[in-house]
Design an enzyme around this catalytic site. Structure first.
Site: not given
Ligand code: AMP
Ligand code: MG
Length: 494
Positions: A86-87, A107, A119, A170, A246-247, A256
């Site tokens: 997502g980012r 990222k 966002d 990364r 997913d991490n 992550d």
């Molecule tokens: P994370 O907790 O960083 O492993 O993220 C979990 C999910 O949320 C993943 O699919 C990320 O891509 C998405 N995500 C986290 N932060 C954002 C952001 N600011 N904008 C869009 N997607 C996000």
């Molecule tokens: Mg993640």
């Protein structure tokens, strides 16, 4: 950059092609020249402005074919079918100088198909945090994604308040996650699982390709890598904080870096992450959560393990059972090294060593002893005399409890065949002087965020380049936080 983008060939159900969204005014914070060199990248010849343009996504390097990867995942035990980058954006894969290959990702580079309500951006704080911790992990010899560059964006991101934005570049040997397999399992697309497994075997587990059943060999090897990885985390007092499936990297690398942290005072139940309210990902839960996640991977691979469902389940259970044994073996052998118990004992003595180590950890927990400093100072103590005990015993609220343990430790050391000097050298090679302590990371972030001052970040990063050697004038980096510096909680910053 010699791109060779194989993931792209897997087909459109695996990703959505997405360019990074340009940012207003990219500024280079740091570029990891050493890493670029070992990877065989020629970007070291670029100017800071050119680097900032590439590592912000404003300029797409020749040969890059940016895409956002699809994945699902269990978040705190709950399945979410639609996660994905997502980012983050995969720029592509590159054939490395050493014959291997690696993937390169931005990222914080803007919205993608998978952004949902986010966002697509990252705040500067988490970028600096990931840079410092992932690079320190590499110095500790822990498999990890690496940080190649960090930039400021010249734009603000809206979190609880407006924060300066950043982007981290990364490197990983794979950005495929356990959750990538779960994504296709949820869709019932077994052909995609086979393709994904073939891709991962080719890229990350080539030695499994020649086995009778390459998928079984791959599962066994992936399970083994996680056992090794999590044992290493435990030996450094590292808490990942969000071990969602997913991490969890399929390649066995730490990935992550969010609300992760190293503990100061030893506590089995330590949790830092603000979102981990039930302590699912507490320090001492990490090995069993590793097994939980690997069980999700094994489920996705079942049809590839055997034609008959019952037979496949039995095979998978056998592999997962190996994880438990392997983790315990790696944990014990690593902890024995940390304590200087190096002479291989027979099996009953192994048990005695384990008991001795657990007694130390319990004594540390009961006495607020700093995890890193306890092992460091222990590694400077003599096997025979108590003359150098002072530094270590002073870490314990009740030093007499430490003295009791040390008597047993010295008795055990008398069975060691190596000299005291040899033992100390070996202990100091596995017990770091410096770790990226929470309060120091926080100070680096505060200076950068509040005062646009990156000197605190750079100074900490320099010290962490050589974490096993005490450096002149750098003693403050060894110290646990003063009461007013203690960081109680860490945040994802998403
Ligand atoms: P994370 O907790 O960083 O492993 O993220 C979990 C999910 O949320 C993943 O699919 C990320 O891509 C998405 N995500 C986290 N932060 C954002 C952001 N600011 N904008 C869009 N997607 C996000
Ligand atoms: Mg993640």
């Amino acid at each position: 950059m010699p791109f060779n983008n194989r993931y792209l060939t897997l087909g459109e159900s695996f990703y959505v092609k997405t360019p990074p969204s340009p940012v207003a005014a990219p500024g280079l914070i740091i570029f990891n020249e050493n890493l670029a060199e070992t990877l065989g990248l020629s970007v070291a010849e670029l100017t800071a402005t050119e680097c900032a343009a590439i590592f912000s996504g404003n300029v797409i390097a020749e040969g890059a074919e940016p895409l956002a990867m699809a994945y699902a995942g269990h978040q705190f035990g709950h399945f979410n079918q639609q996660l994905g980058d997502g980012r983050a954006i995969l720029l592509g894969e590159i054939d490395g100088a050493d014959g291997g290959s690696f993937a390169i990702q931005l990222k914080g580079s803007g919205r993608t198909f998978y952004s949902r309500s986010g966002d697509g951006r990252a705040a500067l704080g988490p970028v600096l945090r990931e840079y410092l911790i992932s690079e320190a992990m590499a110095k500790f010899g822990v498999p990890t994604t690496r940080a190649l560059a960090a930039v400021t964006t010249g734009e603000d991101v809206a979190r609880e308040r407006l924060l300066p934005g950043g982007i981290i570049t990364r490197i990983a040997t794979s950005f495929v996650r356990v959750g990538t397999f779960e994504y296709f399992l949820a869709k019932g697309d077994m052909e995609a699982i086979r393709e994904l497994a073939d891709f991962v075997i080719e890229r990350n587990y080539p030695q499994s390709a020649g086995a009778d059943n390459p998928y079984l060999a791959f599962l066994k090897a992936a399970v083994e890598r996680q056992a090794v990885l999590i044992a290493q985390w435990m030996q450094l007092g590292f808490i990942h904080g969000v071990m969602n499936t997913d991490n969890m990297s399929i390649a066995g690398e730490t990935i992550d870096y969010g609300p992760c942290a190293f503990m100061d005072g030893y506590d089995h139940e330590q949790v830092f992450s603000s979102i981990d309210r039930d302590g699912r990902y507490a320090y001492s839960n990490q090995p069993s959560i590793g097994l939980w996640n690997l069980t999700r991977l094994a489920e996705a691979l079942l049809p590839l393990l055997a034609g008959d469902a019952d037979a496949a389940t039995e095979i998978a259970q056998g592999v997962l059972k190996n994880y438990v044994e392997s983790y315990q073996d790696h944990w014990l052998s690593g902890m024995r090294k940390k304590c200087g118990l190096l002479t291989p004992p027979d099996e009953s003595e192994q048990e005695a060593d384990k008991k001795l180590i657990e007694e130390l950890l319990d004594t540390m927990a009961g006495n607020n002893a700093d995890f890193t400093l306890t092992f460091l100072y222990l590694s400077r103590m003599s096997a025979r005399s108590s003359e150098q005990d002072g530094d270590c015993r002073n870490l314990f609220d009740d030093p007499a409890q430490f003295d009791d343990w040390v008597l047993k430790w010295r008795k055990r050391l008398s069975e060691e065949v190596q000299s005291d000097g040899e033992r100390q050298v070996k202990m100091q090679a596995v017990n770091p002087v410096y770790i990226p302590r929470n309060h120091q990371i926080e100070a680096a972030i505060r200076a950068a965020e509040d005062r646009d001052d990156f000197s605190v970040f750079h100074a900490l990063h320099e010290v962490l380049k050589n974490p096993y050697v005490q450096q002149e004038g750098k003693d403050s980096y060894m110290q646990p936080p003063e009461p007013d510096e203690v960081v109680m909680q860490t945040f994802c910053g998403t």
